[in-house]
Design a protein around this motif. Structure first.
Motif, PDB file in Angstrom:
ATOM      1  N   ASP A  28     104.573  47.433  25.212  1.00 23.68           N
ATOM      2  CA  ASP A  28     105.942  47.933  25.053  1.00 23.68           C
ATOM      3  C   ASP A  28     106.155  49.174  25.920  1.00 23.68           C
ATOM      4  OD1 ASP A  28     104.992  50.152  23.706  1.00 23.68           O
ATOM      5  OD2 ASP A  28     105.861  49.622  21.766  1.00 23.68           O
ATOM      6  N   GLU A  29     107.357  49.739  25.816  1.00 28.86           N
ATOM      7  CA  GLU A  29     107.713  50.855  26.710  1.00 28.86           C
ATOM      8  C   GLU A  29     106.871  52.099  26.462  1.00 28.86           C
ATOM      9  OE1 GLU A  29     110.051  50.876  23.079  1.00 28.86           O
ATOM     10  OE2 GLU A  29     109.681  49.303  24.541  1.00 28.86           O
ATOM     11  N   ARG A  30     106.241  52.172  25.259  1.00 29.55           N
ATOM     12  CA  ARG A  30     105.368  53.336  24.991  1.00 29.55           C
ATOM     13  C   ARG A  30     103.903  53.042  25.300  1.00 29.55           C
ATOM     14  NH1 ARG A  30     106.904  54.637  18.967  1.00 29.55           N
ATOM     15  NH2 ARG A  30     106.642  52.391  18.964  1.00 29.55           N
ATOM     16  N   GLY A  31     103.684  51.868  25.867  1.00 28.22           N
ATOM     17  CA  GLY A  31     102.311  51.508  26.214  1.00 28.22           C
ATOM     18  C   GLY A  31     101.514  50.990  25.026  1.00 28.22           C
TER      19      GLY A  31
END
Ligand SMILES: CCCCCCCC/C=C\CCCCCCCC(=O)N[C@@H](COP(=O)(O)O)[C@H](O)/C=C/CCCCCCCCCCCCC
Length: 219
Positions: A28-31
């Motif tokens: 996801d966008e937060r890794g």
């Protein structure tokens, strides 16, 4: 790139594009490594392995049982803590002795994921080798070399022997490409060129989590 993922009879068949999408979506966008999408990627690969014949079932059944364990955690009473590898690791580490939890039945999620994570290294090495292979190269050799550089050190003698027998049964490169249902050789190579970096990213992030929490040797 358009990819046909249906067989001649329109039945559902293995589709490398689906696997690629699942591994892309699982970061996801937060890794964070999302467990649902991660499992979807593996289930797609298992579909491919099953299409190669029953001699690979001892491998796929082990992978399926590990995915089922993770699925039970992911949909169980602590579902919110089993959204990603990172939330799972935090939760299981907070819960106490992770080594003991890894020896229980069912074993911890972190221990279960670790087995698949090690197999992902094999996959990454194998697909990269396949991508750069030539007409006369054999999947059996590529597969076995990737295995020797990754999973084999974690497997007992008997599993290594059984795996080496299974590898010898792999089809030729052209037959292998055909079962992938991606299209002409150039399309296979192009898609592998997308798949390998996507898998590498997931592998590297997961490896960093296991290293950070000193979990690379969970029993
Ligand atoms: C474009 C697609 C081409 C590639 C397609 C690859 C398809 C691969 C699909 C699934 C791979 C299976 C993943 C196997 C996970 C193995 C986890 C593991 O290491 N388990 C062992 C340890 O578990 P515990 O005992 O500690 O619980 C377990 O002992 C293993 C048993 C089975 C043997 C595993 C051999 C793994 C060889 C992987 C190569 C697969 C070759 C498929 C060739 C297409």
């Amino acid at each position: 790139m358009a990819t046909e993922c249906k067989g001649g009879g329109q039945e559902e068949v293995f589709c490398l594009r689906d696997v690629l999408d699942a591994f892309r979506l699982c970061l996801d966008e937060r890794g964070e490594v999302l467990l649902e999408e991660y499992a979807q990627g593996w289930r797609g690969l298992i579909k491919f392995m099953n299409s190669l014949g029953t001699m690979f079932s001892f491998i796929s059944s082990d992978a399926v049982s590990k995915l089922d364990i993770l699925e039970a955690y992911r949909t169980g009473p602590h579902a919110d803590r089993y959204r990603s590898l990172q939330t799972m690791a935090r939760f299981e580490l907070e819960a106490g002795d992770l080594v003991a939890a890894s020896r229980r039945v069912p074993p911890s999620g972190c221990r279960t994921f670790l087995r698949l994570h090690r197999a992902l290294l094999w996959l990454r090495l194998f697909l990269e080798r396949l991508r750069t292979s030539g007409e006369n190269d054999r999947p059996s050799t590529m597969c076995s070399e990737a295995y020797d550089r990754s999973l084999s050190e974690h497997h007992p003698w008997i599993v290594r022997q059984a795996s080496s027998v299974a590898f010898r049964l792999l089809p030729t490169r052209s037959a292998f490409f055909e079962v992938m249902h991606v299209g002409a050789e150039e399309q296979v190579v192009a898609m592998l060129g997308e798949a390998v970096p996507a898998i590498e990213k997931v592998y590297d992030v997961s490896q960093a989590v296991y290293t950070e929490h000193n979990m690379l040797d969970l029993p």
